[in-house]
Design a protein around this motif. Structure first.
Motif, PDB file in Angstrom:
ATOM      1  N   THR A   1      54.770  -9.090 -47.632  1.00 27.79           N
ATOM      2  CA  THR A   1      53.519  -8.653 -48.272  1.00 27.79           C
ATOM      3  C   THR A   1      53.354  -9.410 -49.593  1.00 27.79           C
TER       4      THR A   1
ATOM      5  N   VAL B   1      56.459 -11.003 -51.816  1.00 24.41           N
ATOM      6  CA  VAL B   1      56.532 -12.423 -52.190  1.00 24.41           C
ATOM      7  C   VAL B   1      56.530 -12.540 -53.721  1.00 24.41           C
TER       8      VAL B   1
ATOM      9  N   LEU C   1      37.795 -28.572 -58.528  1.00 27.60           N
ATOM     10  CA  LEU C   1      36.911 -29.455 -57.745  1.00 27.60           C
ATOM     11  C   LEU C   1      35.724 -28.674 -57.179  1.00 27.60           C
TER      12      LEU C   1
ATOM     13  N   ILE D   1      42.599 -36.819 -59.319  1.00 26.15           N
ATOM     14  CA  ILE D   1      43.499 -35.724 -59.720  1.00 26.15           C
ATOM     15  C   ILE D   1      44.159 -36.046 -61.059  1.00 26.15           C
TER      16      ILE D   1
ATOM     17  N   GLU E   1      51.013 -17.369 -38.811  1.00 30.44           N
ATOM     18  CA  GLU E   1      50.603 -16.474 -39.898  1.00 30.44           C
ATOM     19  C   GLU E   1      49.517 -17.133 -40.762  1.00 30.44           C
TER      20      GLU E   1
ATOM     21  N   ARG F   1      34.137 -20.627 -47.978  1.00 33.04           N
ATOM     22  CA  ARG F   1      34.412 -21.988 -48.440  1.00 33.04           C
ATOM     23  C   ARG F   1      34.056 -22.952 -47.308  1.00 33.04           C
TER      24      ARG F   1
HETATM   25  P1  AP5 Z   1      42.890 -25.672 -52.431  1.00 28.88           P
HETATM   26  O1  AP5 Z   1      41.791 -24.929 -53.012  1.00 28.88           O
HETATM   27  O2  AP5 Z   1      44.129 -25.868 -53.220  1.00 28.88           O
HETATM   28  O3  AP5 Z   1      43.208 -24.983 -51.024  1.00 28.88           O
HETATM   29  P2  AP5 Z   1      44.507 -24.971 -50.062  1.00 28.88           P
HETATM   30  O4  AP5 Z   1      45.727 -25.627 -50.537  1.00 28.88           O
HETATM   31  O5  AP5 Z   1      43.962 -25.457 -48.777  1.00 28.88           O
HETATM   32  O6  AP5 Z   1      44.916 -23.509 -50.103  1.00 28.88           O
HETATM   33  P3  AP5 Z   1      44.152 -22.169 -49.910  1.00 28.88           P
HETATM   34  O7  AP5 Z   1      43.368 -21.840 -51.140  1.00 28.88           O
HETATM   35  O8  AP5 Z   1      43.438 -22.122 -48.596  1.00 28.88           O
HETATM   36  O9  AP5 Z   1      45.411 -21.249 -49.740  1.00 28.88           O
HETATM   37  P4  AP5 Z   1      46.500 -20.692 -50.764  1.00 28.88           P
HETATM   38  O10 AP5 Z   1      47.833 -21.233 -50.439  1.00 28.88           O
HETATM   39  O11 AP5 Z   1      46.035 -20.771 -52.202  1.00 28.88           O
HETATM   40  O12 AP5 Z   1      46.493 -19.199 -50.287  1.00 28.88           O
HETATM   41  P5  AP5 Z   1      45.667 -17.942 -50.829  1.00 28.88           P
HETATM   42  O13 AP5 Z   1      46.364 -17.318 -51.983  1.00 28.88           O
HETATM   43  O14 AP5 Z   1      44.225 -18.323 -51.006  1.00 28.88           O
HETATM   44  O15 AP5 Z   1      42.404 -27.145 -51.955  1.00 28.88           O
HETATM   45  C1  AP5 Z   1      41.189 -27.311 -51.268  1.00 28.88           C
HETATM   46  C2  AP5 Z   1      40.869 -28.801 -51.124  1.00 28.88           C
HETATM   47  O16 AP5 Z   1      40.715 -29.399 -52.433  1.00 28.88           O
HETATM   48  C3  AP5 Z   1      41.917 -29.683 -50.443  1.00 28.88           C
HETATM   49  O17 AP5 Z   1      41.807 -29.635 -49.030  1.00 28.88           O
HETATM   50  C4  AP5 Z   1      41.548 -31.063 -51.018  1.00 28.88           C
HETATM   51  O18 AP5 Z   1      40.422 -31.600 -50.376  1.00 28.88           O
HETATM   52  C5  AP5 Z   1      41.184 -30.746 -52.451  1.00 28.88           C
HETATM   53  N1  AP5 Z   1      42.333 -30.820 -53.376  1.00 28.88           N
HETATM   54  C6  AP5 Z   1      42.822 -29.799 -54.135  1.00 28.88           C
HETATM   55  N2  AP5 Z   1      43.872 -30.211 -54.856  1.00 28.88           N
HETATM   56  C7  AP5 Z   1      44.059 -31.531 -54.544  1.00 28.88           C
HETATM   57  C8  AP5 Z   1      45.012 -32.497 -54.947  1.00 28.88           C
HETATM   58  N3  AP5 Z   1      45.976 -32.200 -55.842  1.00 28.88           N
HETATM   59  N4  AP5 Z   1      44.934 -33.730 -54.407  1.00 28.88           N
HETATM   60  C9  AP5 Z   1      43.961 -34.057 -53.526  1.00 28.88           C
HETATM   61  N5  AP5 Z   1      43.030 -33.182 -53.088  1.00 28.88           N
HETATM   62  C10 AP5 Z   1      43.078 -31.916 -53.597  1.00 28.88           C
HETATM   63  O19 AP5 Z   1      45.843 -16.984 -49.574  1.00 28.88           O
HETATM   64  C11 AP5 Z   1      45.205 -17.265 -48.350  1.00 28.88           C
HETATM   65  C12 AP5 Z   1      44.709 -15.947 -47.712  1.00 28.88           C
HETATM   66  O20 AP5 Z   1      45.840 -15.162 -47.337  1.00 28.88           O
HETATM   67  C13 AP5 Z   1      43.887 -15.081 -48.660  1.00 28.88           C
HETATM   68  O21 AP5 Z   1      42.894 -14.436 -47.936  1.00 28.88           O
HETATM   69  C14 AP5 Z   1      44.910 -14.076 -49.227  1.00 28.88           C
HETATM   70  O22 AP5 Z   1      44.307 -12.869 -49.583  1.00 28.88           O
HETATM   71  C15 AP5 Z   1      45.864 -13.931 -48.053  1.00 28.88           C
HETATM   72  N6  AP5 Z   1      47.258 -13.723 -48.452  1.00 28.88           N
HETATM   73  C16 AP5 Z   1      47.931 -14.326 -49.475  1.00 28.88           C
HETATM   74  N7  AP5 Z   1      49.202 -13.917 -49.517  1.00 28.88           N
HETATM   75  C17 AP5 Z   1      49.353 -13.047 -48.468  1.00 28.88           C
HETATM   76  C18 AP5 Z   1      50.473 -12.283 -47.978  1.00 28.88           C
HETATM   77  N8  AP5 Z   1      51.694 -12.355 -48.556  1.00 28.88           N
HETATM   78  N9  AP5 Z   1      50.271 -11.521 -46.898  1.00 28.88           N
HETATM   79  C19 AP5 Z   1      49.043 -11.458 -46.288  1.00 28.88           C
HETATM   80  N10 AP5 Z   1      47.954 -12.132 -46.728  1.00 28.88           N
HETATM   81  C20 AP5 Z   1      48.111 -12.925 -47.806  1.00 28.88           C
END
Ligand code: AP5
Length: 205
Positions: free
Chosen positions: A179, A183, A35, A64, A119, A139
């Motif tokens: 970490t 995970v 998207l 979707i 967290e 973002r």
């Molecule tokens: P999307 O892009 O999917 O974002 P999200 O679910 O909000 O998830 P994030 O990307 O913020 O987090 P993530 O769980 O992937 O974690 P990440 O690995 O990045 O969706 C965005 C938007 O799109 C939605 O709000 C909606 O509007 C729309 N959308 C998408 N799909 C949709 C659907 N199916 N239906 C309807 N709408 C939809 O990690 C996060 C951070 O933490 C990073 O900085 C990373 O480096 C860090 N990190 C990761 N793991 C660890 C760890 N173990 N320890 C410490 N830091 C860590």
């Protein structure tokens, strides 16, 4: 292997999906990335979804369905794929089940990454800090206010998928608080188990 990574915003779905791509060579299907690419390209789809995403709401199940059904028919998905944040409502889960059944396939496992809210907020703050330090654009939905909204949307619309997949016997919970490597090791152990069970079933069948 067809798997779903489930978990609230910031749980590490994208991070772990990348690890699985590297290790298992199956593609990552992130509807969020798809998207955002549509928005960046200025397409009609992008124009339709931008405001919805910017305020932290979910785009419609119809949008979707259209993007996922087209994507999973591409040749690189033949051996499996990772649905990263791509299933967020019970309606979408039913749609995926239906589309896969139509292809004679089914979902193997749903991995829920369990991370507490404090967290999640820490991770968002580090992501903001790192982007600012690197001079990279943030973002549009990565503000603290919109992040809280996204967490609320997760609790209300996506968390009901947990009992949905529990009832199907497909849900596996992984502690997402360690970490990235810890995970990843836990996710890998679940996937190895699923592979072993599939190999046993096909040997029996
Ligand atoms: P999307 O892009 O999917 O974002 P999200 O679910 O909000 O998830 P994030 O990307 O913020 O987090 P993530 O769980 O992937 O974690 P990440 O690995 O990045 O969706 C965005 C938007 O799109 C939605 O709000 C909606 O509007 C729309 N959308 C998408 N799909 C949709 C659907 N199916 N239906 C309807 N709408 C939809 O990690 C996060 C951070 O933490 C990073 O900085 C990373 O480096 C860090 N990190 C990761 N793991 C660890 C760890 N173990 N320890 C410490 N830091 C860590």
């Amino acid at each position: 292997m067809i798997l779903i990574l489930l978990g609230p915003p910031g749980a590490g779905k994208g991070t772990q999906a990348q690890r699985i791509v590297e290790k298992r060579g199956i593609p990552q299907l992130s509807t969020g990335d798809m998207l955002r690419a549509a928005i960046a390209s200025g397409s009609e789809l992008g124009k339709k979804v931008q405001a919805i995403m910017d305020r932290g709401d979910l785009v419609s199940d119809e949008v979707i369905e259209a993007i996922i059904t087209a994507r999973i028919q591409e040749p690189d998905c033949a051996k499996g794929f990772i649905l990263d944040g791509a299933v967020r409502t019970v309606g979408q889960a039913e749609m995926i089940d239906r589309v896969l059944a139509g292809q004679g396939r089914s979902l193997d496992v749903v991995i829920e990454l369990v991370v507490d809210e404090k967290e999640l907020l820490n991770r968002l703050r580090s992501r903001i800090r790192e982007a600012e330090a690197a001079g990279q654009p943030l973002r549009a939905d990565d503000t603290e206010e919109t992040f809280q909204k996204r967490q609320q949307v997760y609790r209300e619309q996506t968390a009901p998928l947990i009992p949905y997949y529990e009832n199907q016997g497909k849900l596996r919970r992984v502690d997402g608080m360690g970490t990235v490597e810890q995970v990843a090791a836990a996710v890998d152990a679940v996937l190895d188990e699923i592979d072993a069970a599939k190999a046993e079933n096909s040997a029996e069948g």
